[in-house]
Motif scaffolding. Structure first.
Motif, PDB file in Angstrom:
ATOM      1  N   ALA A   1       0.820  -1.211   0.000  1.00  0.00           N
ATOM      2  CA  ALA A   1       0.000   0.000   0.000  1.00  0.00           C
ATOM      3  C   ALA A   1       0.855   1.263   0.000  1.00  0.00           C
ATOM      4  O   ALA A   1       0.599   2.198  -0.755  1.00  0.00           O
ATOM      5  N   SER A   2       1.902   1.284   0.837  1.00  0.00           N
ATOM      6  CA  SER A   2       2.697   2.512   0.974  1.00  0.00           C
ATOM      7  C   SER A   2       4.191   2.317   0.793  1.00  0.00           C
ATOM      8  O   SER A   2       4.924   3.291   0.643  1.00  0.00           O
ATOM      9  N   GLY A   3       4.658   1.091   0.834  1.00  0.00           N
ATOM     10  CA  GLY A   3       6.091   0.823   0.723  1.00  0.00           C
ATOM     11  C   GLY A   3       6.697   0.256   1.991  1.00  0.00           C
ATOM     12  O   GLY A   3       7.833  -0.197   1.991  1.00  0.00           O
ATOM     13  N   GLY A   4       5.954   0.254   3.090  1.00  0.00           N
ATOM     14  CA  GLY A   4       6.465  -0.265   4.354  1.00  0.00           C
ATOM     15  C   GLY A   4       6.624  -1.777   4.361  1.00  0.00           C
ATOM     16  O   GLY A   4       7.705  -2.306   4.647  1.00  0.00           O
ATOM     17  N   ARG A   5       5.547  -2.473   4.034  1.00  0.00           N
ATOM     18  CA  ARG A   5       5.609  -3.943   4.018  1.00  0.00           C
ATOM     19  C   ARG A   5       6.519  -4.444   2.904  1.00  0.00           C
ATOM     20  O   ARG A   5       7.243  -5.424   3.085  1.00  0.00           O
ATOM     21  N   SER A   6       6.501  -3.762   1.756  1.00  0.00           N
ATOM     22  CA  SER A   6       7.387  -4.194   0.671  1.00  0.00           C
ATOM     23  C   SER A   6       8.849  -3.963   1.049  1.00  0.00           C
ATOM     24  O   SER A   6       9.728  -4.708   0.627  1.00  0.00           O
ATOM     25  N   GLY A   7       9.111  -2.966   1.878  1.00  0.00           N
ATOM     26  CA  GLY A   7      10.469  -2.739   2.379  1.00  0.00           C
ATOM     27  C   GLY A   7      10.911  -3.880   3.281  1.00  0.00           C
ATOM     28  O   GLY A   7      12.043  -4.367   3.174  1.00  0.00           O
ATOM     29  N   GLN A   8      10.020  -4.325   4.160  1.00  0.00           N
ATOM     30  CA  GLN A   8      10.317  -5.471   5.028  1.00  0.00           C
ATOM     31  C   GLN A   8      10.551  -6.724   4.187  1.00  0.00           C
ATOM     32  O   GLN A   8      11.488  -7.491   4.441  1.00  0.00           O
ATOM     33  N   ALA A   9       9.702  -6.917   3.191  1.00  0.00           N
ATOM     34  CA  ALA A   9       9.822  -8.087   2.320  1.00  0.00           C
ATOM     35  C   ALA A   9      11.140  -8.057   1.550  1.00  0.00           C
ATOM     36  O   ALA A   9      11.801  -9.088   1.405  1.00  0.00           O
ATOM     37  N   THR A  10      11.531  -6.880   1.069  1.00  0.00           N
ATOM     38  CA  THR A  10      12.785  -6.744   0.321  1.00  0.00           C
ATOM     39  C   THR A  10      13.964  -7.157   1.195  1.00  0.00           C
ATOM     40  O   THR A  10      14.819  -7.935   0.757  1.00  0.00           O
ATOM     41  N   GLN A  11      14.006  -6.658   2.420  1.00  0.00           N
ATOM     42  CA  GLN A  11      15.095  -7.017   3.346  1.00  0.00           C
ATOM     43  C   GLN A  11      15.147  -8.523   3.569  1.00  0.00           C
ATOM     44  O   GLN A  11      16.204  -9.137   3.476  1.00  0.00           O
ATOM     45  N   PHE A  12      14.000  -9.122   3.856  1.00  0.00           N
ATOM     46  CA  PHE A  12      13.926 -10.553   4.127  1.00  0.00           C
ATOM     47  C   PHE A  12      14.381 -11.376   2.921  1.00  0.00           C
ATOM     48  O   PHE A  12      15.191 -12.298   3.037  1.00  0.00           O
ATOM     49  N   LEU A  13      13.863 -11.050   1.732  1.00  0.00           N
ATOM     50  CA  LEU A  13      14.167 -11.841   0.544  1.00  0.00           C
ATOM     51  C   LEU A  13      15.619 -11.683   0.106  1.00  0.00           C
ATOM     52  O   LEU A  13      16.226 -12.636  -0.389  1.00  0.00           O
ATOM     53  N   LYS A  14      16.199 -10.504   0.292  1.00  0.00           N
ATOM     54  CA  LYS A  14      17.628 -10.329  -0.025  1.00  0.00           C
ATOM     55  C   LYS A  14      18.473 -11.239   0.861  1.00  0.00           C
ATOM     56  O   LYS A  14      19.471 -11.800   0.404  1.00  0.00           O
ATOM     57  N   GLN A  15      18.062 -11.404   2.120  1.00  0.00           N
ATOM     58  CA  GLN A  15      18.777 -12.309   3.032  1.00  0.00           C
ATOM     59  C   GLN A  15      18.672 -13.764   2.564  1.00  0.00           C
ATOM     60  O   GLN A  15      19.520 -14.579   2.896  1.00  0.00           O
ATOM     61  N   GLN A  16      17.639 -14.070   1.788  1.00  0.00           N
ATOM     62  CA  GLN A  16      17.445 -15.424   1.247  1.00  0.00           C
ATOM     63  C   GLN A  16      18.143 -15.602  -0.095  1.00  0.00           C
ATOM     64  O   GLN A  16      18.011 -16.629  -0.741  1.00  0.00           O
ATOM     65  N   GLY A  17      18.853 -14.558  -0.543  1.00  0.00           N
ATOM     66  CA  GLY A  17      19.579 -14.641  -1.804  1.00  0.00           C
ATOM     67  C   GLY A  17      18.741 -14.350  -3.034  1.00  0.00           C
ATOM     68  O   GLY A  17      19.125 -14.707  -4.150  1.00  0.00           O
TER      69      GLY A  17
END
Length: 94
Positions: free
Chosen positions: A58-74
């Motif tokens: 909706a605003s970029g907050g949850r997608s920011g959390q998702a980006t951090q998590f997925l980058k950690q998964q490679g």
């Protein structure tokens, strides 16, 4: 390559991390819905998608959390911010 260039050029996959109810109320064309709270259970599915992933919400907050998590998964991914912004960039010519 910037996230805007990726969206305009249809270079990857757009993943909307909002709830299914939010997603059904409107979404970026061609995006798929994988809610933030399901990401950890759907890593293999996410890895199989055309990368890079452009995450939106909706605003970029949850997608920011998702980006951090997925980058950690490679997983190669970018925070696209609001789905409305992603939708707007899709309408622009590459």
């Amino acid at each position: 390559m910037s996230v805007i260039e990726i969206i305009k050029g249809k270079q990857g996959t757009i993943v909307d991390v909002r709830t299914p109810m939010e997603f059904s109320g409107g979404n970026a064309e061609g995006s798929i819905n994988i809610p933030l709270q399901e990401l950890d259970k759907r890593i293999e599915e996410l890895k199989s998608l055309k990368q890079p992933l452009v995450l939106c919400c909706a605003s970029g907050g949850r997608s920011g959390q998702a980006t951090q998590f997925l980058k950690q998964q490679g997983i190669e991914c970018f925070n696209g911010g609001s789905w409305l912004d992603v939708n707007y960039y899709q309408t622009q010519t590459a």
